[in-house]
Design a protein around this motif. Structure first.
Motif, PDB file in Angstrom:
ATOM      1  N   ALA A   9       0.816  -1.215   0.000  1.00 12.76           N
ATOM      2  CA  ALA A   9       0.000   0.000   0.000  1.00 12.76           C
ATOM      3  C   ALA A   9       0.851   1.267   0.000  1.00 12.76           C
ATOM      4  N   ARG A  10       2.148   1.145  -0.277  1.00 10.82           N
ATOM      5  CA  ARG A  10       3.043   2.299  -0.226  1.00 10.82           C
ATOM      6  C   ARG A  10       3.816   2.416  -1.543  1.00 10.82           C
ATOM      7  N   PRO A  11       3.131   2.735  -2.622  1.00 16.63           N
ATOM      8  CA  PRO A  11       3.806   2.806  -3.921  1.00 16.63           C
ATOM      9  C   PRO A  11       4.909   3.853  -3.971  1.00 16.63           C
ATOM     10  N   ALA A  12       4.812   4.904  -3.144  1.00 14.78           N
ATOM     11  CA  ALA A  12       5.867   5.925  -3.154  1.00 14.78           C
ATOM     12  C   ALA A  12       7.190   5.343  -2.670  1.00 14.78           C
ATOM     13  N   ILE A  13       7.144   4.444  -1.692  1.00 12.05           N
ATOM     14  CA  ILE A  13       8.380   3.829  -1.199  1.00 12.05           C
ATOM     15  C   ILE A  13       8.919   2.863  -2.244  1.00 12.05           C
ATOM     16  N   VAL A  14       8.026   2.104  -2.867  1.00 13.83           N
ATOM     17  CA  VAL A  14       8.457   1.182  -3.909  1.00 13.83           C
ATOM     18  C   VAL A  14       9.151   1.940  -5.038  1.00 13.83           C
ATOM     19  N   ALA A  15       8.576   3.060  -5.459  1.00 11.63           N
ATOM     20  CA  ALA A  15       9.180   3.858  -6.527  1.00 11.63           C
ATOM     21  C   ALA A  15      10.540   4.400  -6.093  1.00 11.63           C
ATOM     22  N   LEU A  16      10.645   4.829  -4.841  1.00  8.87           N
ATOM     23  CA  LEU A  16      11.913   5.342  -4.328  1.00  8.87           C
ATOM     24  C   LEU A  16      12.983   4.247  -4.335  1.00  8.87           C
ATOM     25  N   LEU A  17      12.617   3.047  -3.906  1.00  5.62           N
ATOM     26  CA  LEU A  17      13.576   1.941  -3.877  1.00  5.62           C
ATOM     27  C   LEU A  17      13.943   1.488  -5.286  1.00  5.62           C
ATOM     28  N   ASP A  18      12.987   1.541  -6.183  1.00  5.36           N
ATOM     29  CA  ASP A  18      13.305   1.243  -7.588  1.00  5.36           C
ATOM     30  C   ASP A  18      14.364   2.213  -8.112  1.00  5.36           C
ATOM     31  N   ALA A  19      14.182   3.491  -7.789  1.00  6.22           N
ATOM     32  CA  ALA A  19      15.138   4.506  -8.243  1.00  6.22           C
ATOM     33  C   ALA A  19      16.502   4.288  -7.601  1.00  6.22           C
ATOM     34  N   LEU A  20      16.505   3.970  -6.305  1.00  3.95           N
ATOM     35  CA  LEU A  20      17.766   3.719  -5.615  1.00  3.95           C
ATOM     36  C   LEU A  20      18.501   2.543  -6.241  1.00  3.95           C
ATOM     37  N   LEU A  21      17.801   1.450  -6.474  1.00  2.75           N
ATOM     38  CA  LEU A  21      18.445   0.269  -7.045  1.00  2.75           C
ATOM     39  C   LEU A  21      18.994   0.553  -8.439  1.00  2.75           C
ATOM     40  N   ALA A  22      18.228   1.241  -9.264  1.00  2.00           N
ATOM     41  CA  ALA A  22      18.695   1.544 -10.623  1.00  2.00           C
ATOM     42  C   ALA A  22      19.949   2.409 -10.593  1.00  2.00           C
ATOM     43  N   ARG A  23      19.976   3.412  -9.717  1.00  2.00           N
ATOM     44  CA  ARG A  23      21.139   4.305  -9.649  1.00  2.00           C
ATOM     45  C   ARG A  23      22.356   3.585  -9.071  1.00  2.00           C
ATOM     46  N   VAL A  24      22.133   2.757  -8.045  1.00  2.00           N
ATOM     47  CA  VAL A  24      23.246   2.006  -7.455  1.00  2.00           C
ATOM     48  C   VAL A  24      23.850   1.052  -8.482  1.00  2.00           C
ATOM     49  N   ARG A  25      22.996   0.383  -9.248  1.00  2.42           N
ATOM     50  CA  ARG A  25      23.489  -0.524 -10.293  1.00  2.42           C
ATOM     51  C   ARG A  25      24.303   0.229 -11.336  1.00  2.42           C
ATOM     52  N   ALA A  26      23.832   1.407 -11.709  1.00  2.49           N
ATOM     53  CA  ALA A  26      24.536   2.174 -12.733  1.00  2.49           C
ATOM     54  C   ALA A  26      25.915   2.619 -12.254  1.00  2.49           C
TER      55      ALA A  26
END
Length: 267
Positions: A9-26
């Motif tokens: 029920a917290r899509p904002a946190i999911v989106a934030l973690l998606d962004a974090l993971l993508a940037r860390v991978r890059a």
């Protein structure tokens, strides 16, 4: 990215973690071993007053260029239009250092929750053993192998020894600097942290803030139980000043912890 009922029920946190993971991978590329969630977000007590604890595991210590890139990345993430962007709290650690806590090799890049916080090198104290235990037992892998494969078991007496060290370090520091308790947010944090410390000293195990608070309320008498209940409510109003009576009661709770709790025998 994940199947976590606590975040459904917290899509904002999911989106934030998606962004974090993508940037860390890059930034880290093949050096990234895994990105994990730990702390309250992995259990049932996560709420709007919680932070989002993460651990990034890498193959080797970060270079200066990687550290600078990650620091800039966190500055960018902090500017995102979501209140959760200031609630990320995490550590970057090499695989070898994650295996077991070693106080001789405990300086790792870390970011704390809060506006204006930046990635920095931080000395992890004995309380890191609690994080390791939580990560090993119930950490959530956003990328990488199960965290239990990366961390050795943390024994009950190791946790007890860590909590004694925290009492004589962090808690004693708060007792010497009562002005730290002026805000309701930190005063509440201290009370609830002391509940968790007492739980671990008694049981050799780890409990969430809420579970430890309920456990301690049954053991600290009516006044202690009322202080804990106010502390739980105070998490939702961190910017308010703490009541003078609660500050005095918190200082007494610290004295009790130093005088009595730290002497509790191992079971």
């Amino acid at each position: 990215m994940m199947h976590n009922p606590h975040l459904a029920a917290r899509p904002a946190i999911v989106a934030l973690l998606d962004a974090l993971l993508a940037r860390v991978r890059a930034i880290l590329g093949a050096q990234l071993v895994g990105l994990y969630l730990e702390g309250s977000i992995t259990g049932d007590d996560f709420d709007d007053a919680s932070d989002v604890d993460f651990v990034v595991v890498v193959d080797a210590e970060l270079s200066g260029a990687q550290f600078a890139a990650l620091q800039a990345m966190h500055d960018d993430i902090a500017a995102l239009d979501t209140p959760w962007s200031a609630e990320l709290e995490g550590t970057y650690i090499a695989r070898a250092a994650l295996r077991r806590y070693d106080p001789a090799h405990s300086l790792h890049p870390n970011i704390e929750r809060g506006r204006g916080e930046r990635l920095k090198l931080n000395q992890h104290d004995a309380a890191w053993l609690v994080h390791l235990a939580i990560l090993r037992e119930r950490g959530i892998a956003l990328a990488g192998p199960p965290p239990s494969t990366l961390i050795d078991p943390v024994e009950p007496d190791e946790l007890r020894a860590a909590m004694r060290a925290v009492l004589h370090g962090w808690a004693a520091h708060v007792l010497e600097h009562p002005e730290l308790l002026a805000g309701r947010g930190y005063q509440s944090y201290v009370v609830l942290s002391l509940c968790r410390i007492r739980y671990t000293l008694d049981t050799g195990a780890i409990a969430s803030k809420r579970a430890a608070a309920l456990w301690a309320q049954a053991r600290l008498g009516p006044q202690g139980a009322a202080l804990i209940e106010r502390a739980w409510a105070g998490r939702q109003q961190p910017a308010q000043p703490a009541a003078p009576g609660d500050i005095r009661a918190t200082l007494q709770l610290i004295r009790d912890a130093l005088d009595v709790w730290a002497a509790l025998p191992n079971e």
